[in-house]
Design a protein around this motif. Sequence first.
Motif, short mmCIF file in Angstrom:
data_model
loop_
_atom_site.label_atom_id
_atom_site.label_comp_id
_atom_site.label_asym_id
_atom_site.label_seq_id
_atom_site.Cartn_x
_atom_site.Cartn_y
_atom_site.Cartn_z
N GLN A 44 0.75 -0.98 -0.05
CA GLN A 44 -0.01 0.11 0.08
C GLN A 44 0.70 1.30 0.01
O GLN A 44 0.41 2.16 -0.71
CB GLN A 44 -0.84 -0.20 1.28
N GLN A 45 2.00 1.41 0.58
CA GLN A 45 2.67 2.56 0.77
C GLN A 45 4.42 2.07 0.68
O GLN A 45 4.63 0.96 1.24
CB GLN A 45 2.53 3.08 1.97
N LEU A 56 11.13 0.77 2.14
CA LEU A 56 10.38 0.33 3.41
C LEU A 56 8.83 0.28 2.54
O LEU A 56 8.40 1.12 1.82
CB LEU A 56 10.27 1.52 4.23
N TYR A 57 8.27 -0.93 3.12
CA TYR A 57 6.82 -0.91 2.53
C TYR A 57 6.02 -1.78 3.31
O TYR A 57 6.25 -2.39 4.18
CB TYR A 57 6.96 -1.66 0.92
N LEU A 58 4.85 -1.23 3.03
CA LEU A 58 3.60 -1.79 4.14
C LEU A 58 2.78 -2.94 3.37
O LEU A 58 2.42 -2.86 2.02
CB LEU A 58 2.69 -0.80 4.49
N ASP A 59 2.79 -4.40 3.72
CA ASP A 59 2.13 -5.21 3.37
C ASP A 59 0.78 -5.39 4.01
O ASP A 59 0.63 -5.66 5.30
CB ASP A 59 2.85 -6.64 3.43
N CYS A 67 11.51 -3.86 5.22
CA CYS A 67 12.65 -3.29 4.41
C CYS A 67 13.35 -4.40 3.67
O CYS A 67 13.47 -5.33 3.87
CB CYS A 67 13.77 -2.89 5.66
N LYS A 68 13.47 -3.69 2.17
CA LYS A 68 14.21 -4.56 1.32
C LYS A 68 15.19 -3.62 0.53
O LYS A 68 15.11 -2.89 -0.03
CB LYS A 68 13.07 -5.01 0.22
#
Length: 241
Positions: A44-45, A56-59, A67-68
């Motif tokens: 989403q973000q 950084l991403y939100l699942d 964090c990837k």
Amino acid sequence: MGQPNLLMLTDHAMKLYNLEDSQSDHHTLIELKTVRMNSNEQIQQIRYDPFQKFLLYLDQNQKNLYCKSILTSLTLLLIPNLSIQTFTYNFIEKTLFLIDSASQTIRLYTPITCDPSIDIQMHMWTFNDTYNRIHSMDIDMESRQLIFASRYRFFLSDFSQPNQTKVVYTTDQDIERFIYESIFKRIFWTTVQSNLSSHSVHTCNLQFTKCHDTNVRLPFAWPFGFFNVRIDDNSNLIRMK
């Protein structure tokens, strides 16, 4: 890899590009990196750290923040099992701010890194009475302020007391989504037109003393961004290089 200035999220990948300016009205889009995501993730973000070179991403499916690394493709679970309403990231100070809808709190996590050996500390504040109205947030790293948006209002708070928000701007049109452009220190947001066929883009300076309709109309509320934007506060136009 050079410094990307455009980040795009597709169905199952994140793509980093350089969008290069030219002498004409055309620009060159150069793909720098493609980061593959799992097919079962609902992202989403996203935020990008240009110094540590990670995403950084939100699942939303798993309610986890990850964090990837874009260099090694290593994925690290940073914050598990949270109902994250929205988040923003300060890559200069390696701090993450998020709003947890379940506890109705704003939280600070630091230091943020893709190194699993580093312990992340958390600080938490209970929101003042603006909590239920906030739907998105961004950050001004230079002035160390948080920017929040609700349906009709913008709020500001500082890093020392992030839960103590103050109203700085009110509009009679629904604020759909907003971004903060740090170079020109301007906020841009979309509102839906009465015919529902387009979305107007409005802008204010960070002091919310000079605000206007940009005359830009989009077919969608989000995502949008600006590249090489020149703003004249005496005009209601956005002029693109």
